[in-house]
Design an enzyme around this catalytic site. Structure first.
Site, PDB file in Angstrom:
ATOM      1  N   ASN A 148      10.759   1.934  -0.263  1.00 51.86           N
ATOM      2  CA  ASN A 148       9.283   1.903   0.166  1.00 51.86           C
ATOM      3  C   ASN A 148       7.890   1.761  -0.839  1.00 51.86           C
ATOM      4  O   ASN A 148       7.084   1.243  -0.313  1.00 51.86           O
ATOM      5  CB  ASN A 148       9.140   3.293   1.105  1.00 51.86           C
ATOM      6  CG  ASN A 148       8.999   4.324   0.413  1.00 51.86           C
ATOM      7  OD1 ASN A 148       9.687   4.396  -0.814  1.00 51.86           O
ATOM      8  ND2 ASN A 148       8.543   5.305   0.838  1.00 51.86           N
ATOM      9  N   GLU A 246      12.337  13.828  -5.575  1.00 56.65           N
ATOM     10  CA  GLU A 246      11.125  13.893  -4.449  1.00 56.65           C
ATOM     11  C   GLU A 246      11.930  13.151  -3.364  1.00 56.65           C
ATOM     12  O   GLU A 246      12.514  12.009  -3.366  1.00 56.65           O
ATOM     13  CB  GLU A 246      10.224  12.864  -4.870  1.00 56.65           C
ATOM     14  CG  GLU A 246       9.484  13.189  -6.280  1.00 56.65           C
ATOM     15  CD  GLU A 246       8.480  14.604  -5.928  1.00 56.65           C
ATOM     16  OE1 GLU A 246       8.266  14.869  -4.813  1.00 56.65           O
ATOM     17  OE2 GLU A 246       8.466  15.212  -6.913  1.00 56.65           O
ATOM     18  N   CYS A 280       6.546   8.533   2.434  1.00 55.27           N
ATOM     19  CA  CYS A 280       6.795  10.132   2.442  1.00 55.27           C
ATOM     20  C   CYS A 280       5.658  10.817   2.827  1.00 55.27           C
ATOM     21  O   CYS A 280       5.826  11.827   3.239  1.00 55.27           O
ATOM     22  CB  CYS A 280       7.705  10.479   1.216  1.00 55.27           C
ATOM     23  SG  CYS A 280       6.771   9.903  -0.498  1.00 55.27           S
ATOM     24  N   GLU A 458       6.158  15.052 -10.869  1.00 59.42           N
ATOM     25  CA  GLU A 458       6.026  13.686 -11.498  1.00 59.42           C
ATOM     26  C   GLU A 458       4.552  13.521 -11.555  1.00 59.42           C
ATOM     27  O   GLU A 458       3.620  14.028 -10.848  1.00 59.42           O
ATOM     28  CB  GLU A 458       6.507  12.698 -10.248  1.00 59.42           C
ATOM     29  CG  GLU A 458       8.118  12.896 -10.256  1.00 59.42           C
ATOM     30  CD  GLU A 458       8.585  11.622  -9.730  1.00 59.42           C
ATOM     31  OE1 GLU A 458       9.162  10.740 -10.460  1.00 59.42           O
ATOM     32  OE2 GLU A 458       8.714  11.619  -8.265  1.00 59.42           O
TER      33      GLU A 458
HETATM   34  P1  NDP Z   1      18.096   7.103   0.123  1.00 60.41           P
HETATM   35  O1  NDP Z   1      18.169   8.306  -0.051  1.00 60.41           O
HETATM   36  O2  NDP Z   1      18.965   6.532   1.121  1.00 60.41           O
HETATM   37  O3  NDP Z   1      18.321   6.026  -1.188  1.00 60.41           O
HETATM   38  C1  NDP Z   1      17.474   6.301  -2.249  1.00 60.41           C
HETATM   39  C2  NDP Z   1      17.994   5.763  -3.446  1.00 60.41           C
HETATM   40  O4  NDP Z   1      19.328   6.446  -3.850  1.00 60.41           O
HETATM   41  C3  NDP Z   1      18.576   4.370  -3.521  1.00 60.41           C
HETATM   42  O5  NDP Z   1      18.539   3.609  -4.633  1.00 60.41           O
HETATM   43  C4  NDP Z   1      20.080   4.414  -2.863  1.00 60.41           C
HETATM   44  O6  NDP Z   1      20.713   3.453  -3.415  1.00 60.41           O
HETATM   45  C5  NDP Z   1      20.427   5.770  -3.856  1.00 60.41           C
HETATM   46  N1  NDP Z   1      21.792   6.340  -3.563  1.00 60.41           N
HETATM   47  C6  NDP Z   1      22.108   6.125  -2.197  1.00 60.41           C
HETATM   48  N2  NDP Z   1      23.292   7.022  -2.506  1.00 60.41           N
HETATM   49  C7  NDP Z   1      23.717   7.501  -3.646  1.00 60.41           C
HETATM   50  C8  NDP Z   1      24.441   8.292  -4.104  1.00 60.41           C
HETATM   51  N3  NDP Z   1      25.635   8.628  -3.612  1.00 60.41           N
HETATM   52  N4  NDP Z   1      24.269   8.729  -5.471  1.00 60.41           N
HETATM   53  C9  NDP Z   1      23.154   8.172  -6.142  1.00 60.41           C
HETATM   54  N5  NDP Z   1      22.248   7.522  -5.679  1.00 60.41           N
HETATM   55  C10 NDP Z   1      22.448   7.093  -4.238  1.00 60.41           C
HETATM   56  O7  NDP Z   1      16.671   6.803   0.667  1.00 60.41           O
HETATM   57  P2  NDP Z   1      15.941   5.236   1.025  1.00 60.41           P
HETATM   58  O8  NDP Z   1      15.784   4.400   0.048  1.00 60.41           O
HETATM   59  O9  NDP Z   1      16.334   5.093   2.466  1.00 60.41           O
HETATM   60  O10 NDP Z   1      14.271   5.990   0.963  1.00 60.41           O
HETATM   61  C11 NDP Z   1      13.804   6.618   1.944  1.00 60.41           C
HETATM   62  C12 NDP Z   1      13.823   8.060   1.861  1.00 60.41           C
HETATM   63  O11 NDP Z   1      12.899   8.242   0.513  1.00 60.41           O
HETATM   64  C13 NDP Z   1      12.782   8.635   3.060  1.00 60.41           C
HETATM   65  O12 NDP Z   1      13.427   9.895   3.248  1.00 60.41           O
HETATM   66  C14 NDP Z   1      11.642   9.089   2.181  1.00 60.41           C
HETATM   67  O13 NDP Z   1      10.988  10.110   2.665  1.00 60.41           O
HETATM   68  C15 NDP Z   1      11.963   9.333   0.716  1.00 60.41           C
HETATM   69  N6  NDP Z   1      10.921   8.801  -0.243  1.00 60.41           N
HETATM   70  C16 NDP Z   1      10.061  10.101  -0.896  1.00 60.41           C
HETATM   71  C17 NDP Z   1       9.091  10.006  -1.706  1.00 60.41           C
HETATM   72  C18 NDP Z   1       8.526  11.180  -2.302  1.00 60.41           C
HETATM   73  O14 NDP Z   1       7.941  10.840  -3.290  1.00 60.41           O
HETATM   74  N7  NDP Z   1       8.925  12.416  -1.921  1.00 60.41           N
HETATM   75  C19 NDP Z   1       8.422   8.696  -1.599  1.00 60.41           C
HETATM   76  C20 NDP Z   1       9.176   7.616  -1.103  1.00 60.41           C
HETATM   77  C21 NDP Z   1      10.129   7.806  -0.333  1.00 60.41           C
HETATM   78  P3  NDP Z   1      21.016   2.193  -2.239  1.00 60.41           P
HETATM   79  O15 NDP Z   1      20.043   2.341  -1.127  1.00 60.41           O
HETATM   80  O16 NDP Z   1      20.739   0.733  -3.006  1.00 60.41           O
HETATM   81  O17 NDP Z   1      22.406   2.236  -1.797  1.00 60.41           O
END
Ligand code: NDP
Length: 477
Positions: A148, A246, A280, A458
């Site tokens: 995002n 996060e 988020c 962060e």
């Molecule tokens: P995901 O948890 O699906 O993915 C986040 C990252 O983790 C991606 O790069 C993904 O890779 C990777 N990932 C997935 N599975 C694994 C694993 N088993 N081991 C290691 N890495 C893995 O989240 P989204 O990308 O869908 O993002 C949305 C979420 O992020 C929302 O819940 C949102 O709230 C949160 N968010 C939080 C923020 C904060 O600062 N608190 C800011 C922005 C978002 P890939 O997708 O390439 O498979």
């Protein structure tokens, strides 16, 4: 078409990969990106380990020059890279350019921060002994980011990592590799030595998982969903790796009877719907006290009726598309869930046709929601908000805190006293008064409580907590 490749040990590697699609126009291919494998990830970790000793011994001025150069390049290319970002993620062009600008500001901040790395010298409790407390780089850091904020989140992790002398292996979300690739190439152009920053674009289950489990990776900084964060902390902690997470939010915006109505509506529209609600820090729970409830709902609906939803790159668009088909399907499911739970769908919630085939939906507002409904408890991560009516300030505060999350918490009021009490009692890492819950500064800590965050904060100077390790030394001269 030549695929954009991964960067390992200073070499661009990889062949055919995955196509990156524009969510505003699914016929538009942003690019093809080489897909990293487990073997590539292991090579990237080895390259980072090999680069770490020399990089961690560079002078702060050397690191500062590289970070400042990256900032300058990003700033000079912000329109081009902002356009690329909006094309692949779907946020509006203004938001895309704003995000690249933010990344440039972050690199500038950490360039300056290299000049301020300091320790402490204290008197010992024992006679004649000198005590110093200094910070040293953590080592090799694995950085895993969501889709995002494809430029800003990588920037706010990579910049402090490099500032403090760490080597990095960076894995972006597979959905948004173009911005990540551009950021890496800007840093490469800025003069980073080979192996200091490695880029491996591939699935989380392969690339992310390899990073998390490899004992040569000293720390993992992750932003993403709670479910993935939970898996990461368990795996990394079992090998005593340092972890910073996060995660999600279900952020409340409280509107009190005495609020300025225009400010409150602006905060709700910006916080809940801008960036298509895919933040988020989005305020997806609007907790409104009785005396202003009906006026607030009417004014908010009037504003929603005027919102322009459309192609992210078209002039006048205020809300772009949802990021992909599965996120759109999930948002629509939550619309059904809210209706089935008994909330009233007061506005929007349906799929929208535009000139180009994309994942458009009308921003949705539920009224008559209660805080125990799924639409009020689960992070939807789309342009869907619900209004929950509260008797008074005390009940509003209670409802605001009644959530598993604790990232941002907002209030609109003209009472200094209420604002002050709210600031003290809100169970969140960030509190906003008369401001949207989304939208933060880059020089101060970012993060939350409960299931929203885990480990050190962060951004700003607080970033040093994760990216360094403290050493206490005792000397008898
Ligand atoms: P995901 O948890 O699906 O993915 C986040 C990252 O983790 C991606 O790069 C993904 O890779 C990777 N990932 C997935 N599975 C694994 C694993 N088993 N081991 C290691 N890495 C893995 O989240 P989204 O990308 O869908 O993002 C949305 C979420 O992020 C929302 O819940 C949102 O709230 C949160 N968010 C939080 C923020 C904060 O600062 N608190 C800011 C922005 C978002 P890939 O997708 O390439 O498979």
């Amino acid at each position: 078409m030549q695929p954009y490749r991964n960067l390992i040990g200073g070499e661009w590697v990889g062949t055919s990969g995955v196509m990156n699609i524009n969510p505003s126009d699914t016929g538009d291919v942003v690019g093809e990106f080489a897909r990293a494998t487990e073997a590539d990830t292991l090579d990237a970790i080895a390259a980072a380990r090999a680069a770490f000793p020399a990089w961690s011994s560079t002078t702060p001025a050397t690191r500062g020059t590289i970070l400042r150069s990256a900032s300058t390049l990003l700033m000079a290319r912000r329109e081009e890279l902002g356009t690329q970002l909006s094309r692949e993620e779907g946020k509006t062009l203004a938001e895309g350019i704003g995000e690249v600008t933010r990344a440039a500001q972050i690199f500038d901040f950490f360039a300056a921060e290299t000049q301020r790395l300091a320790g402490e010298s204290l008197a010992s409790v024992r006679p004649g002994i000198e005590v110093t407390v200094t910070r040293e780089p953590l080592g090799v850091v694995g950085i895993i980011t969501p889709w995002n904020f494809p430029m800003a989140i990588p920037a706010w992790k990579i910049a402090p990592a490099l500032c403090h002398g760490n080597a990095v292996v960076f894995k972006p979300a597979e959905l948004v590799p173009a911005s990540a690739w551009s950021l890496v190439s800007v840093l490469q152009e800025s003069g980073l030595p080979a192996g200091v920053l490695n880029f491996v674009n591939g699935p989380g289950s392969v690339v992310g998982n390899t990073l998390v489990n490899d004992p040569r990776v000293d720390g993992i900084s992750f932003t993403g969903s709670v479910a993935t964060g939970q898996r990461i902390v368990v795996a990394a902690a079992s090998r005593f790796g340092k972890v910073q997470l996060e995660m999600g939010g279900k952020n409340p915006l409280v509107v009190l009877d005495d609020a300025d109505l225009d400010i409150a509506v602006d905060c709700a529209v910006n916080g809940a719907y801008f960036s298509t609600g895919q933040r988020c820090t989005a305020s997806s729970r609007l907790i409104v006290t009785r005396g202003i409830h009906d006026r607030f709902v009417d004014a908010l609906i009037r504003r929603l009726e005027q919102l322009t939803v459309g192609h992210a790159l078209h002039e006048g668009t205020e809300v772009g598309p949802v990021v992909n088909d599965s996120q759109l399907a999930s948002n629509l499911t939550y619309i059904d869930v809210g209706k089935a739970e008994g909330a009233h769908l007061a506005f929007g919630g349906e799929v929208l046709e535009r000139l180009t085939p994309g994942y458009f939906m009308v921003p949705a507002l539920f009224t008559g929601a209660t805080n125990d409904m799924r639409i009020a408890r689960e992070e939807i991560f789309g342009p869907v908000a619900c209004v929950i009516e509260a008797r008074d300030f005390e009940e509003a505060l209670h409802l605001a805190n009644d959530t598993e999350y604790g990232l941002a918490s907002g209030i609109c009021t003209t009472s200094l006293k209420m604002a002050s009490v709210y600031r003290q009692k809100a169970q969140a890492g960030m509190v906003m008064v008369n401001l949207p819950t989304a939208g933060v500064d880059f020089h101060v800590p970012f993060g939350g409580r409960k299931r929203s965050s885990y480990g050190p904060r962060e951004q700003g100077r607080a970033a040093a907590e994760f990216y360094t390790s403290i050493k206490t030394a005792y000397t008898l001269p």
